[in-house]
Design an enzyme around this catalytic site. Sequence first.
Site, mmCIF file in Angstrom:
data_model
loop_
_atom_site.group_PDB
_atom_site.id
_atom_site.type_symbol
_atom_site.label_atom_id
_atom_site.label_comp_id
_atom_site.label_asym_id
_atom_site.label_seq_id
_atom_site.Cartn_x
_atom_site.Cartn_y
_atom_site.Cartn_z
ATOM 1 N N ALA A 1 -18.904 -13.337 -9.784
ATOM 2 C CA ALA A 1 -18.268 -13.647 -9.888
ATOM 3 C C ALA A 1 -17.558 -15.527 -9.092
ATOM 4 O O ALA A 1 -17.279 -15.946 -10.128
ATOM 5 C CB ALA A 1 -16.777 -13.463 -8.501
ATOM 6 N N TYR A 2 -19.122 -16.164 -8.478
ATOM 7 C CA TYR A 2 -18.876 -17.352 -8.357
ATOM 8 C C TYR A 2 -19.664 -18.313 -9.446
ATOM 9 O O TYR A 2 -18.536 -19.001 -9.882
ATOM 10 C CB TYR A 2 -20.112 -17.223 -7.181
ATOM 11 C CG TYR A 2 -20.346 -18.816 -7.536
ATOM 12 C CD1 TYR A 2 -19.503 -20.009 -6.346
ATOM 13 C CD2 TYR A 2 -21.788 -19.607 -7.583
ATOM 14 C CE1 TYR A 2 -20.164 -21.327 -5.953
ATOM 15 C CE2 TYR A 2 -22.163 -21.176 -7.258
ATOM 16 C CZ TYR A 2 -21.499 -22.222 -6.547
ATOM 17 O OH TYR A 2 -21.060 -22.752 -6.401
#
Length: 257
Positions: free
Chosen positions: A163-164
């Site tokens: 996600a990052y």
Amino acid sequence: MTRESFATYPSLKEKSVFITGGGSGIGESLVMHFSAQGARVAFVDIAEDASRAVVEHAADTGCSRPLFIHCDLRDIDALRAAIGEASAAHGAIRVLCNNAGNDDRHATETVDVAYWDDRMAVNVRHQFFAAQAVVPGMRLAGGGSIINFGSITWIVGDPDCPAYVTAKAAIYGMTRALAREFGPANIRVNCLVPGWVMTERQMRLWVNEAGERQIAERQCLTTRLQPSDIARMALFLAADDSRMCTSQQFIVDGGWV
């Protein structure tokens, strides 16, 4: 090397600068470096005590005293209010450093919708809305510099924080779009891409024996990357010296990618 060993940028003196995530790590170094240039610095962070310590440290070392405003960047209305407060105190913001982010590790199978949305809010959404909020003042002032902070994680495809990585990839696309949109108003938008920076958090959580070995194998330069190395590139991108630099990625990673 001492601070006096590096460049001074006259165009940054008295300039209004807004920094997100200025209470620790790279953000703290940004606050200190811009304050040392005589800029009028305001910064936001969620960490109250650490941020107030940064203010006092800057004042104690002879820098311009920065303005700290407590803000959770997931609250866009609070972010807009903080930008308004900073503008009222220091004049129209001419430099925006969209630094704040969080690289907590996670595996794909553990991610639910709420966590995904929170990672986007923490790592990319506030960058867009901060830019949106500062642009009217920059237009009236005749221009400005927006520095969005990315990461080499998406370029190398780190597997332990998808996600990052997704958010950081999106930041470069956003940078390109905003640079094209705001260029006619003399507003420059660039993406500063750090490598593995030896912040206190990184040292505490992940720079173990295996991490040290990975750095030795991947970086071209053997010196460990410090927050100050990132801050000095930000100074250049904020100053008039980089007046024709926009819509670009500037990678500071010791030769990792």
